[in-house]
Structure formats: C-alpha cells, structure tokens
Scaffold this motif. Structure first.
Motif, mmCIF file in Angstrom:
data_model
loop_
_atom_site.group_PDB
_atom_site.id
_atom_site.type_symbol
_atom_site.label_atom_id
_atom_site.label_comp_id
_atom_site.label_asym_id
_atom_site.label_seq_id
_atom_site.Cartn_x
_atom_site.Cartn_y
_atom_site.Cartn_z
ATOM 1 N N ASN A 240 63.992 60.501 15.027
ATOM 2 C CA ASN A 240 64.455 61.256 13.870
ATOM 3 C C ASN A 240 65.045 60.224 12.487
ATOM 4 O O ASN A 240 65.967 60.514 11.876
ATOM 5 C CB ASN A 240 65.873 61.915 14.332
ATOM 6 N N THR A 241 64.121 59.078 12.508
ATOM 7 C CA THR A 241 64.485 58.251 11.241
ATOM 8 C C THR A 241 64.487 59.197 10.105
ATOM 9 O O THR A 241 65.041 58.560 9.450
ATOM 10 C CB THR A 241 63.342 57.121 11.394
ATOM 11 N N ALA A 242 63.434 60.091 9.923
ATOM 12 C CA ALA A 242 63.198 60.518 8.642
ATOM 13 C C ALA A 242 64.596 61.250 8.111
ATOM 14 O O ALA A 242 65.023 60.900 7.120
ATOM 15 C CB ALA A 242 62.035 61.449 8.763
ATOM 16 N N LEU A 243 65.082 61.960 9.206
ATOM 17 C CA LEU A 243 66.636 62.617 8.733
ATOM 18 C C LEU A 243 67.758 61.570 8.733
ATOM 19 O O LEU A 243 68.596 62.035 7.863
ATOM 20 C CB LEU A 243 66.677 63.632 9.999
ATOM 21 N N LEU A 244 67.458 60.561 9.404
ATOM 22 C CA LEU A 244 68.676 59.826 9.309
ATOM 23 C C LEU A 244 68.753 58.886 8.164
ATOM 24 O O LEU A 244 69.774 58.436 7.380
ATOM 25 C CB LEU A 244 68.630 58.531 10.592
ATOM 26 N N VAL A 245 67.380 58.535 7.585
ATOM 27 C CA VAL A 245 67.213 57.842 6.150
ATOM 28 C C VAL A 245 67.878 58.782 5.087
ATOM 29 O O VAL A 245 68.443 58.353 3.837
ATOM 30 C CB VAL A 245 65.963 57.632 5.999
ATOM 31 N N LEU A 246 67.506 60.132 5.289
ATOM 32 C CA LEU A 246 68.109 61.000 4.345
ATOM 33 C C LEU A 246 69.563 61.084 4.457
ATOM 34 O O LEU A 246 70.381 61.893 3.640
ATOM 35 C CB LEU A 246 67.442 62.440 4.603
ATOM 36 N N GLY A 247 70.347 60.459 5.590
ATOM 37 C CA GLY A 247 71.662 60.805 5.245
ATOM 38 C C GLY A 247 72.305 61.846 6.229
ATOM 39 O O GLY A 247 73.429 62.219 6.090
ATOM 40 N N ALA A 248 71.564 62.300 7.262
ATOM 41 C CA ALA A 248 71.831 63.497 8.042
ATOM 42 C C ALA A 248 73.299 63.358 8.651
ATOM 43 O O ALA A 248 73.906 64.197 8.950
ATOM 44 C CB ALA A 248 70.882 63.936 8.983
ATOM 45 N N LEU A 249 73.310 61.992 9.157
ATOM 46 C CA LEU A 249 74.553 61.911 9.957
ATOM 47 C C LEU A 249 75.891 62.035 9.319
ATOM 48 O O LEU A 249 76.707 62.914 9.790
ATOM 49 C CB LEU A 249 74.531 60.558 10.881
ATOM 50 N N PRO A 250 76.135 61.239 8.161
ATOM 51 C CA PRO A 250 77.113 61.279 7.599
ATOM 52 C C PRO A 250 77.357 62.764 6.737
ATOM 53 O O PRO A 250 78.430 63.250 6.568
ATOM 54 C CB PRO A 250 77.143 60.220 6.411
ATOM 55 N N ALA A 251 76.157 63.248 6.298
ATOM 56 C CA ALA A 251 76.304 64.545 5.740
ATOM 57 C C ALA A 251 76.753 65.809 6.717
ATOM 58 O O ALA A 251 77.538 66.403 6.392
ATOM 59 C CB ALA A 251 75.075 64.827 5.155
ATOM 60 N N LEU A 252 76.209 65.750 7.983
ATOM 61 C CA LEU A 252 76.762 66.586 9.064
ATOM 62 C C LEU A 252 78.197 66.583 9.307
ATOM 63 O O LEU A 252 78.753 67.551 9.864
ATOM 64 C CB LEU A 252 75.617 66.862 10.214
ATOM 65 N N THR A 253 78.270 65.383 9.414
ATOM 66 C CA THR A 253 79.916 65.016 9.765
ATOM 67 C C THR A 253 80.981 65.370 8.859
ATOM 68 O O THR A 253 81.826 65.982 9.291
ATOM 69 C CB THR A 253 79.934 63.256 9.932
ATOM 70 N N SER A 254 80.529 65.221 7.588
ATOM 71 C CA SER A 254 81.175 65.632 6.537
ATOM 72 C C SER A 254 81.377 67.164 6.367
ATOM 73 O O SER A 254 82.473 67.801 6.164
ATOM 74 C CB SER A 254 80.828 65.015 5.231
ATOM 75 N N LEU A 255 80.308 67.749 6.744
ATOM 76 C CA LEU A 255 80.171 69.337 6.824
ATOM 77 C C LEU A 255 81.233 69.752 7.981
ATOM 78 O O LEU A 255 81.852 70.809 7.921
ATOM 79 C CB LEU A 255 78.802 69.818 7.017
ATOM 80 N N LEU A 256 81.154 69.299 9.159
ATOM 81 C CA LEU A 256 81.842 69.604 10.135
ATOM 82 C C LEU A 256 83.557 69.513 9.873
ATOM 83 O O LEU A 256 84.208 70.432 10.188
ATOM 84 C CB LEU A 256 81.551 68.823 11.405
ATOM 85 N N LEU A 257 83.786 68.330 9.152
ATOM 86 C CA LEU A 257 85.086 68.200 8.732
ATOM 87 C C LEU A 257 85.308 69.089 7.605
ATOM 88 O O LEU A 257 86.754 69.942 7.850
ATOM 89 C CB LEU A 257 85.366 66.596 8.137
#
Length: 424
Positions: free
Chosen positions: A206-223
C-alpha cells in the motif's frame, strides 16, 4: 402482459411514456425481468429509448434498465452488456438524477456479472469514475463510491482492477472525501472508506496510499470522529467508523508503519463507550486496532498503562468470544514487555478474571489465557503463588487431557509448583 407492454412502447403510441412507466413497475418482479430479456428486441428497444433525444423518455428508459440491474440472475445482467458503453458515456450527463441512475445501474450490473466487469475496464470505467469523483454533487459522489466498491470487491480485483485504480487520481480524492466526511457528506464518505479498506486488505503493498499520507490522515479522522461523539454524533456514524478502523488496523500491520499519538488510545475507548451498547460489533474493530497498536510496540503498551485504561479494557472481556480473545491478546502484548508492565497488570483483578476463562470451552481464548499466565508467572513469580491460592491449579488440571492444551497446561502447573514452593 410483458409482451403487450413491449409492443405498446415499440409502437410509439400517444401514451408511450405511460406504457414505459408501467413496464418499469412490472420489471420490479424477478420473473418478469427474466421474461423481458428473453423477448426478441427488448434490450435493443430500451437502448434505443435510452439513447434518444427525448429527455423524459430517456429518463424512463434509464429507470427500466435500473430495475433490470437489480436482478440476481447473471444472464439478465449479461443481456444488458450492449448498454454499458452508453451508461459510461452518460455519466457526464445533463442531470444529477440521470447520472445517479446510470451509476447505480452500473454498480448493480458489476455485482452480478464478471462479463460486465471485463467489458467495462477496456471501455474506460476507471478514467470515467476519476472524472465523476470530482463532481460537486453528493448524490453523484455516493454513486461513484458504490460503483467503485463493487469493482474492488470482485474476485479479479487484486490483479486487474486495484492497480488501475492506484494509477489514477481516485485514491487522493477518496482519501480527501473520507477525511472530510462529516462536512462533505456521510454517505459518500462511508462508500469511499470501504473502497480504501478493500484496496488495503487485498493489495500486497500500500505504498501508494502511504505516500498520499493515508496513515496520518485516517488517524486524524478517527480523533475527530471520537471528539464529535459527546456533542452531536450524526446517525449512521458507526458505518464510517468501522471501515476507518479496519483501514488503520491493516496499514499498521504492514512493516514499518507506525503511529505515535497516545490520543488514539483515548479515541478508541471513547468510541467503545459510545457504540458498545447499540453497535457491539465495533468492539471487535476497536480491539483489533488496539492489538495492532500494542503488538511489538512499547509506546502504546506504556501509554495504555499510564492513561489508566486497563480497567476499561478488562470490562470488555465478557462482550463476545472474539472480544475476549482480543482483550487477552492485548494483555499479552503488554505482559511481554517485562516485569514492570506485569506488575501493573497484577494491580488489577487479572487473576480472578482469568480463572472463569480457564473453565470455558473456547480453545482460542484458552490459548491466549495460558499465554498470559505464562508471561505473568515468568516476570512476576508471586503471581504463581497468588494463582494457586485462588484455586488456579484445579482449573489448569482440567486441561491436562486436552491434546492441544495439555503441554502448556502442564508447563504452567510446573511453574506454579516451583514458584509456590519457593514462596513458601
């Protein structure tokens, strides 16, 4: 009756639109759908009206095609193959209602027929959806999410569809729409959150999604979602929370993916507190993420202890069989970190809570329970003596004749006897 309706439409009588409307209502019946597609010229007639210059007839024909697309019979979907190219063409259509109808018709056909999916890819469905996802209309966006989710769930998706999606502009738009879900529209956000989940869980990297910042973005969304709950959580919020939790859990399971924000733990327990009674399935989703956060990661194990979240975690043991297994797994993750975390665990009523689990016919929970006891006895010898005084030996002796558990049960009994003897 179906034949009469078809002839009335073909004749172009004065009440042609009315005949077409009656045909649409008749096509809500599965048997009628099958009869209709077997009639010579039926789909050709609908396609002709669907591509006509008369807007009202075109819309009514689109509604008929939409009713046909609901059929669970793959042969009905495959009969509609000639119309798929027109459905794609009209996604840049003249009205939101018409575009929405075309989208949901396509999505339904995709579900039922591999032949339809294989025809749509070379016809350019991915570029067309890439254009549609930039629509300002929430109804269109939700329809795009529906079509895309059906494509991504297809058996051939990992090889034939996901790579094309990742090479398009769709992922960045999906991520944006999911993360602005409470502002841009919950329905579309839910659809695209599931789309992201299907990509993450079915794609090797899932490199393409990780490069787009999926992990910090979804973390912020959950917060953000957790912070909304005490005020005014919109109805159906759990439908967004579920795929977001799954996306984060799967991303964290990939090598090298880490989050360092203890607020995520607080968010998880706020979500649990809010949804546990009405939507107990979310307990499993939250605990799965909690397990992936604490596995091999001292930061979140330490944070869970320092934030005093252990009592809330232990209260989840009776929720369900899977919740029980996941709670025990998280406790094992903590206990693996050594003597100090084990001491903190033992300050809670851990041992009395484990004893009933040892008497239940649940191999998975039993296995995790035995693993937790092993870690506690290893790092805190006094725990073995306390366990014996509470009647733990008898609970372990029950499993000496259980093939898959007997070696581990015997090893624990040996530890208990050794530790207990030393403590006396």
């Amino acid at each position: 009756q179906v034949l009469e309706l078809l002839r009335a439409v073909q004749r172009g009588s004065e009440d042609r639109k009315g005949s077409l409307g009656r045909l649409r209502r008749a096509l809500q019946n599965e048997e009628t759908q099958q009869k209709f597609v077997r009639l010579d010229g039926s789909i050709r007639m609908l396609t002709g009206l669907f591509t006509s210059s008369l807007a009202d007839m075109q819309l009514e024909a689109a509604r008929c095609l939409h009713e046909l697309s609901h059929s669970s019979d793959p042969t009905v979907a495959e009969t509609c193959l000639p119309v798929t190219s027109y459905l794609l063409t009209y996604l840049s259509g003249h009205s939101v209602e018409f575009t929405e109808l075309c989208l949901y018709t396509l999505g339904n056909l995709i579900v039922e027929s591999e032949a339809v999916r294989k025809q749509l890819l070379p016809q350019g469905i991915i570029p067309v959806l890439s254009s549609c996802i930039q629509s300002p209309h929430e109804a269109v966006l939700e329809g795009v999410g529906y079509v895309l989710s059906q494509l991504l769930q297809a058996k051939e998706s990992p090889v034939e569809i996901i790579p094309q999606v990742l090479d398009s502009v769709l992922p960045q738009h999906m991520l944006h729409l999911v993360c602005s879900g409470l502002k841009a529209g919950l329905g579309a956000a839910v659809e695209f959150a599931w789309c992201l989940h299907y990509i993450i869980c079915r794609h090797k990297s899932n490199t393409a999604l990780l490069v787009l910042g999926a992990l910090p973005a979804l973390t912020s969304l959950l917060l953000d979602l957790a912070s909304e709950i005490p005020q005014d959580a919109p109805e159906g919020l759990e439908l967004l929370v579920c795929p977001v939790l799954r996306c984060l859990s799967n991303l964290l399971a990939e090598t090298g993916c880490q989050v360092r924000d203890e607020r995520l733990l607080i968010a998880l327990f706020l979500l649990l507190q809010c949804f546990l009674q009405q939507h107990p399935f979310l307990a499993q989703e939250c605990l799965w993420l909690l397990n992936n956060l604490t596995a091999d990661d001292p930061f979140f194990c330490s944070a869970l202890l320092s934030l005093d979240l252990l009592p809330a975690l232990l209260q989840l043991l009776p929720c369900s069989q899977m919740a029980r297994v996941l709670v025990l797994t998280v406790l094992c993750n903590i206990a693996e970190k050594g003597p100090f975390p084990c001491q903190r665990l033992l300050q809670q009523p851990i041992l009395p809570l484990l004893l009933p689990i040892l008497t239940q016919p649940d191999p998975e929970a039993l296995g995790q329970c035995l693993e937790l006891l092993h870690l506690l006895f290893l790092h805190c010898p006094q725990a073995a003596a306390d366990f014996t005084r509470q009647g733990g030996n008898q609970a372990l002796e029950q499993h000496q004749n259980t093939p898959e558990l007997q070696e581990r049960a015997q090893a624990l009994l040996d530890m208990v006897r050794q530790r207990f003897g030393a403590s006396m």
